[in-house]
Design an enzyme around this catalytic site. Structure first.
Site, PDB file in Angstrom:
ATOM      1  N   HIS B 101       7.418  14.996  32.684  1.00 61.62           N
ATOM      2  CA  HIS B 101       6.914  16.370  32.847  1.00 61.62           C
ATOM      3  C   HIS B 101       6.124  16.587  34.139  1.00 61.62           C
ATOM      4  CE1 HIS B 101       8.208  17.331  28.798  1.00 61.62           C
ATOM      5  NE2 HIS B 101       7.513  16.328  28.302  1.00 61.62           N
ATOM      6  N   CYS B 135       7.514  13.177  21.599  1.00 62.71           N
ATOM      7  CA  CYS B 135       7.642  12.644  22.966  1.00 62.71           C
ATOM      8  C   CYS B 135       7.238  11.179  22.991  1.00 62.71           C
ATOM      9  CB  CYS B 135       6.767  13.424  23.945  1.00 62.71           C
ATOM     10  SG  CYS B 135       7.471  14.987  24.487  1.00 62.71           S
ATOM     11  N   CYS B 198      -6.841  33.391   2.301  1.00 58.86           N
ATOM     12  CA  CYS B 198      -7.278  33.547   3.695  1.00 58.86           C
ATOM     13  C   CYS B 198      -7.680  34.998   3.940  1.00 58.86           C
ATOM     14  CB  CYS B 198      -6.156  33.198   4.669  1.00 58.86           C
ATOM     15  SG  CYS B 198      -5.360  31.609   4.408  1.00 58.86           S
ATOM     16  N   ARG B 239      -9.302  22.574  10.725  1.00 62.15           N
ATOM     17  CA  ARG B 239     -10.088  23.762  10.363  1.00 62.15           C
ATOM     18  C   ARG B 239      -9.521  24.406   9.101  1.00 62.15           C
ATOM     19  NH1 ARG B 239     -13.329  25.779   8.655  1.00 62.15           N
ATOM     20  NH2 ARG B 239     -14.820  27.373   9.293  1.00 62.15           N
ATOM     21  N   CYS B 243     -11.321  25.184   5.503  1.00 61.95           N
ATOM     22  CA  CYS B 243     -11.354  26.472   4.802  1.00 61.95           C
ATOM     23  C   CYS B 243     -10.951  26.292   3.340  1.00 61.95           C
ATOM     24  CB  CYS B 243     -10.380  27.454   5.459  1.00 61.95           C
ATOM     25  SG  CYS B 243     -11.100  28.398   6.805  1.00 61.95           S
TER      26      CYS B 243
END
Lengths: 111, 282, 172
Positions: B101, B135, B198, B239, B243
């Site tokens: 890359h 990758c 949510c 995260r 929650c």
């Protein structure tokens, strides 16, 4: 946090000043600042490991410094200002509890 | 109102995380940031939000200041680590990211803004973490990085950073449609002992206090974010785990189909927001 | 809208009512719905006042000040009134001083009176520094942060500020 020696970040708002003018310095270093008050899942205290000292010297003379306790947040950040009386090399040093030192330098010019 | 300090934690515990006296009290004491009008108009009229607002506008001025200046932002420690890893060979093939890359700021531009993206071989969407590990295993013949490892989170943030300022732009049509619907379903499905979806917090009640927390829209454009609480960079799926844990539910596994679907749907809810990675959050 | 979304919205409307004014906090009645009838009215998310020092704060200040009583002057302490998270709280301390070889600030001690240990950091200044510093600190709970400045002539000054540390709803 990385086990390899942390690389400090230093930023001077300018590197050339007239006598009597100030340079603002910001510094940030990657460090876990393990307080010595936490326990691992087995209930054992995780040993304290912090940066306990920071100094900024101009050609070997102390300009600004700090003694750190575990209540300083991880990745210690300092912002301060100096009024250098002369040109020279600013040397920044962070000292770890394990005795290792991390150093960085910046050249400044006072006209 | 006042009670013995010894029993207060017990009652707080009994309450889960919703306390009402506190809601009113905290609001009077905390001058919350001016978040309205700081967002963008949704691109289509069927979007569930009237205004799409980045999470940074729900944070205090101190936190905003930490994100505004890249030098003040501790997330950039991670960026510098990843930048060094980018051209460091790893694995049996003796390759680094740069071997294929080259220059990340050129080749990775826009990549993070379009994730998760359909993968024709796997016949499912993959997110940035999964793509990085593909990758590593396929091209570099290296071990995949564990989720939540510093390496994977750093590299994810570094690749996302190359899209900073570009609009979040996931594709949700074609083969992505069922994944979008799956994510949407999860978003509106109540979960855990507190029985909250949510949407209960982030759609209906953003800009209000939930106990002492000032709720955002739960947008993902800043992820991975440097959390003041953890004092490190946090990937999106960690995260989301948090929650679900908070509503006393059993979280899905990071990088599971469920969380990738939810990530896709969240990206769509934030469509057009500028990528902010690495954001700073509480 | 999918079925799940539709039925969710329906349920939500029943429990919480429509969200007419986004600026308001969840009303008491709405939140009682959310809290499913628990004794919600009693919770205090923040301690309204900091307790008296319960660590070694007093001793630390005494030994730093060399027995003198610091005068409440010349020191300015900037901290958020409410910290978004106690683990990373920005603090700026500045001191009035001419910063000449004859008259300058030598050391500034920062104390947190509700942490497990009081000491947070001690800054050292020289006449070629500006008497001002900023860092980020950990505060375990709502408490007073105290800055004590020692001048080169041994005189001591101080300032203190209470910082409320939130027990967040969304700590996860």
């Amino acid at each position: 946090m990385a086990e390899t020696a942390p690389k400090p970040r230093i930023r001077l708002d300018r590197k050339e000043v007239k006598a009597g003018e100030t340079i603002e310095i910001k510094s940030l270093i990657s460090h876990i600042m393990e307080s010595g008050q936490r326990r691992d899942p087995q209930g054992n205290i995780i040993p304290r490991k912090i940066i306990n000292k920071f100094t900024c010297e101009l050609d070997g003379e102390m300009v600004f410094g700090a003694d750190l306790e575990p209540a300083v947040s991880a990745n210690p950040y300092f912002q301060f200002k100096i009024k250098p009386g002369k040109s020279g090399t600013l040397k920044f040093t962070w000292i770890d509890d394990d005795g290792s030192k991390i150093e960085a330098t910046e050249q400044i010019k006072v006209t | 109102m006042k009670m013995q300090s010894a029993i207060r934690p017990l009652i707080a515990l009994a309450l889960g995380f919703i306390g009402v006296a506190g809601v009113a009290w905290a609001q009077s004491a905390l001058e919350h940031p001016d978040w309205q009008g700081k967002g963008i108009k949704p691109p289509t009229p069927d979007h569930p939000l009237q205004e799409i607002i980045s999470g940074i506008h729900f944070r205090t001025k101190e936190t905003q200041a930490m994100q505004e200046d890249d030098f003040n932002n501790p997330g950039f420690l991670a960026i510098e680590r990843a930048e060094a890893m980018w051209s460091k060979p790893d694995g049996a093939a003796g390759k680094s990211c740069a071997s294929c890359h080259q220059d990340a700021p050129v080749t990775m531009k826009g990549v993070g803004a379009a994730m998760p993206k359909w993968n024709e071989v796997l016949k499912k969407p993959v997110n940035l973490e999964q793509q990085i590990n593909m990758c590593r295993t396929e091209r570099m013949q290296a071990e995949p990085w564990k989720f939540k490892s510093q390496e994977l989170t750093d590299m994810t943030a570094y690749v996302r950073l190359q899209s900073r300022g570009m609009p979040v732009s996931p594709k949700v049509d074609g083969p992505m449609t069922p994944w979008f619907e799956k994510g949407k379903n999860l978003y509106y499905t109540r979960n855990g002992q507190l029985d909250l979806a949510c949407a209960g917090c982030h759609e209906k009640n953003h800009g209000k206090f939930l106990r002492a927390d000032f709720m955002s829209q739960g947008q993902s454009n800043g992820f991975p974010v440097y959390r003041l609480r953890d004092q490190r960079l946090i990937p999106l799926h960690e995260r989301m785990e948090g929650c679900i844990f908070d509503v006393r539910g059993e979280p899905y596994k990071p990088l599971s189909d469920e969380f990738v679907a939810l990530e896709l749907y969240l990206a769509w809810r934030g469509i057009g927001l500028p990528v902010e990675t690495p954001g700073v959050r509480n | 809208m999918t079925d799940a979304a539709a039925s969710y919205n329906l349920l939500f409307k029943i429990e919480l009512g429509e969200n007419k004014n986004m600026n308001n906090a969840i009303s008491r009645r709405q939140a009682f719905g959310l809290g499913a009838g628990v004794i919600v009215g009693l919770a205090l998310p923040l301690r309204p006042t900091a307790a008296l020092a319960k660590n070694d704060a007093e001793e630390a200040i005494k030994s730093f000040a060399g027995g003198k009583t610091p005068e409440k002057a010349k020191v300015k302490l900037e901290l958020p009134e409410i910290a978004e998270n106690g683990n990373t709280v920005p603090v700026t301390v500045s001191i009035e001083s001419p910063m000449t070889k004859d008259s300058y600030v030598k050391d500034v001690l920062i104390i947190a009176d509700g942490n497990p240990r009081a000491g947070v950091i001690t800054f050292h200044f020289s006449p070629s520094a500006v008497p001002e510093a900023n860092t980020r600190i950990r505060l375990a709970e709502t408490q007073n942060v105290v800055a004590v400045a020692k001048m080169n002539d041994g005189s001591v000054y101080m300032a203190s500020k209470e910082v409320k540390v939130t027990i967040g709803g969304c700590g996860g």
